[in-house]
Structure formats: structure tokens, C-alpha cells
Design an enzyme around this catalytic site. Structure first.
Site, PDB file in Angstrom:
ATOM      1  CG  ASN A   9     122.369  78.867 -58.013  1.00 38.75           C
ATOM      2  OD1 ASN A   9     123.185  79.489 -58.327  1.00 38.75           O
ATOM      3  ND2 ASN A   9     121.903  79.178 -56.648  1.00 38.75           N
ATOM      4  CE  LYS A  11     123.776  78.527 -53.784  1.00 32.25           C
ATOM      5  NZ  LYS A  11     123.897  78.174 -52.705  1.00 32.25           N
ATOM      6  CG  HIS A  95     118.906  81.518 -54.164  1.00 29.12           C
ATOM      7  ND1 HIS A  95     119.706  81.659 -52.916  1.00 29.12           N
ATOM      8  CD2 HIS A  95     119.440  80.136 -54.541  1.00 29.12           C
ATOM      9  CE1 HIS A  95     120.310  80.429 -52.792  1.00 29.12           C
ATOM     10  NE2 HIS A  95     120.014  79.602 -53.639  1.00 29.12           N
ATOM     11  CD  GLU A  97     123.021  81.530 -51.607  1.00 28.59           C
ATOM     12  OE1 GLU A  97     123.301  81.861 -52.708  1.00 28.59           O
ATOM     13  OE2 GLU A  97     123.201  80.259 -51.031  1.00 28.59           O
ATOM     14  CD  GLU A 167     117.558  76.517 -53.268  1.00 29.43           C
ATOM     15  OE1 GLU A 167     118.323  75.679 -54.009  1.00 29.43           O
ATOM     16  OE2 GLU A 167     117.817  77.669 -53.221  1.00 29.43           O
ATOM     17  N   GLY A 173     124.013  74.862 -48.209  1.00 26.51           N
ATOM     18  CA  GLY A 173     125.243  74.952 -48.192  1.00 26.51           C
ATOM     19  C   GLY A 173     125.815  74.395 -46.641  1.00 26.51           C
ATOM     20  CB  SER A 213     122.904  69.878 -48.203  1.00 34.21           C
ATOM     21  OG  SER A 213     123.251  70.913 -47.384  1.00 34.21           O
TER      22      SER A 213
HETATM   23  P1  13P Z   1     123.719  73.600 -51.828  1.00 34.67           P
HETATM   24  O1  13P Z   1     123.492  72.520 -52.571  1.00 34.67           O
HETATM   25  O2  13P Z   1     125.119  74.208 -51.688  1.00 34.67           O
HETATM   26  O3  13P Z   1     123.129  73.527 -50.183  1.00 34.67           O
HETATM   27  O4  13P Z   1     123.052  74.880 -52.332  1.00 34.67           O
HETATM   28  C1  13P Z   1     121.499  74.858 -52.639  1.00 34.67           C
HETATM   29  C2  13P Z   1     121.266  76.061 -53.401  1.00 34.67           C
HETATM   30  O5  13P Z   1     121.078  77.148 -52.776  1.00 34.67           O
HETATM   31  C3  13P Z   1     121.004  75.980 -54.825  1.00 34.67           C
HETATM   32  O6  13P Z   1     120.265  77.047 -55.145  1.00 34.67           O
END
Ligand code: 13P
Length: 259
Positions: A9, A11, A95, A97, A167, A173, A213
């Protein structure tokens, strides 16, 4: 036997030029991987070009979101039909976010999942608890709410077409990965829930990815867990070498790149 699915992803990272460079590098490094489905999810502006580069490759393309209407006066939105048309195979839906910053709810997740399925896209449906929820021992309650309501009304036939991504928000992150044991516990809970709702046979064939992560050095131990069928990778999917390593380690291949 569930085929692993490793997705990146991206982002809101990568200009078009950078996205093209990244996907060309992945294509070169991962051309012979057949043990896992590999997916990259660039921003909407890079999707068409990336998708074109991936034609006839072993890597598929996914969107990071999708709108539920087919077309209309919905400024700024992109429909499932439009995504399918440019060669997109997957759409990440719900997601954390998007739940956190863009008012995504189980109800909107549900509409998006149905629209994606209707257009022939595979929804990657994200579920997961925040740190506060985990500390209040509400993890299972939150997951149940995300699954039951986000996937409500999905038929037994369609549920087989989805991918679930667990997740934990506190691991995204932050560099703070759930331990393989912590992740497995929730994955097993999700599979049991899917079995209660759609039957054991369906639940046994649905792939559940872990995200939060995921890095080259923890991918193999996460993937070794019984109910972890892949990874949804954020930060570490933005570099050719680290995503290559994650994919290779996830399928038990020796790596030939150096980080
Ligand atoms: P990270 O791997 O940066 O922690 O992000 C995970 C994520 O949100 C994938 O959709």
C-alpha cells in the site's frame, strides 16, 4: 491451501515518475515468484500507468479506495467500474487511515465492498483496533463490529472473493509490530468469526493478511503463523529492495539482494 497474498500500500507517496521506477524494479526482481499473489496499490494518479506496466506480469494492481456509485456527480470520487476498466484487480477498503481521517464507517465500507464485488474487483477489507481499544481489552469486540457490519449482506459466494487485512492501528507506521503470537490470536479469531457467519469451508479458504510495520526481518515469522496468509505492507513497500525481501522471505526464498 490458501495462496499467500503480499500487497504494498503505497499510500500518498510516489510521484508518477517514482511510481514507474518502483514498479519496474519490482517487476525485475519478482518475475519468477509464483508461490504468492503480489499486489501493488499506487495512488489513483499512478494507477493507469502502473497497471499498464504490469500487463502480463505476475504482479497485480490495486486501488487504495473506491466509491460505491457507478457514476454520477460525485466530485473527486473514482468508481469500481473505472478501476476495473484500467486493469485494476483489487481495492483496499476501510483502511484505518480512511476511517480516522475521512469518516469511513462500517456502513460506507459495506457499500464499497458490494460495489467492488459487483464490478469484479477483489476487496481487501481492513479491520483493526486502536491502541486505546486494545488497552481497554476491546480488540475482539472492535474486530467483530468491523467484520459483522462491514461485510453484512455479503453472500456465501461473494465472501470467498474477499481478502481480509488485520491491521492493528497501533502497529501502523510505528515500527511496533504485533508479535507473531499476538497477530495469530486475532487472525484465528477472525477466521472463527467468518466460520460462524459464512461456514467453516468458506472461512478456511478466505485469506487474512497482517499489516502493521511488516519489514524484511519480521515477514517470515509472521507468515509462519497458521492463520496469517499474507501481508499488507506500507512503508517497507516503497523501496524495491525491502518489498522484494518481504515477498521472498514470505514465500521462503533465499534473498539475493542486499539491503
Ligand atoms: P506500515 O507497514 O507502514 O506500518 O503500514 C501498514 C499499512 O497501513 C498498510 O496498509
Amino acid at each position: 491451501m490458501r495462496k499467500p497474498i503480499i500487497a504494498g500500500n503505497w499510500k500518498m507517496y510516489k510521484t508518477l515518475t517514482e511510481a514507474i521506477e518502483l514498479v519496474n524494479g519490482l517487476k525485475r526482481n519478482l518475475y519468477d515468484i509464483i508461490e504468492a499473489d503480489i499486489v501493488v496499490c499506487p495512488s489513483f494518479v499512478a494507477l493507469d500507468s502502473v497497471s499498464e506496466i504490469l500487463i502480463e506480469s505476475n504482479i497485480d494492481c490495486g486501488a487504495q479506495d473506491v466509491y460505491w456509485e457507478k457514476e454520477g456527480a460525485y466530485t473527486g470520487e473514482v468508481s469500481a467500474v473505472m478501476l476495473k476498466d484500467i486493469g485494476c484487480k483489487y481495492a483496499i477498503i476501510g483502511h484505518s487511515e480512511r476511517r480516522q481521517y475521512f469518516n469511513e464507517t462500517n456502513d460506507t465500507v459495506n457499500k464499497k465492498v458490494k460495489a467492488a464485488l459487483a464490478a469484479g474487483l477483489t476487496p481487501i477489507v481492513c479491520v483493526g483496533e486502536t491502541l486505546t481499544e486494545r488497552e481497554a481489552s476491546k480488540t475482539f469486540e472492535v474486530i467483530k463490529d468491523h467484520i459483522q457490519n462491514g461485510l453484512s449482506g455479503i453472500t456465501k459466494e461473494d465472501i470467498l472473493k474477499i481478502v481480509v487485512a488485520y491491521e492493528p492501528v497501533w502497529a501502523i507506521g510505528t515500527g511496533k509490530t504485533a508479535t507473531p503470537g499476538e497477530a495469530q490470536e486475532v487472525h484465528a479469531f477472525i477466521r472463527k468469526l467468518l466460520a460462524d457467519l459464512w461456514g467453516k469451508e468458506a472461512a478456511d479458504s478466505i485469506r487474512i493478511q497482517y499489516g502493521g510495520s511488516v519489514k524484511p526481518d519480521n515477514a517470515a515469522s509472521l507468515m509462519a503463523q497458521e492463520d496469517i496468509d499474507g501481508a499488507l505492507v506500507g512503508g517497507a513497500s516503497l523501496k524495491v529492495d525491502s518489498f522484494t525481501e518481504i515477498v521472498k522471505k514470505s514465500v521462503g526464498r533465499q534473498s539475493c539482494t542486499h539491503l
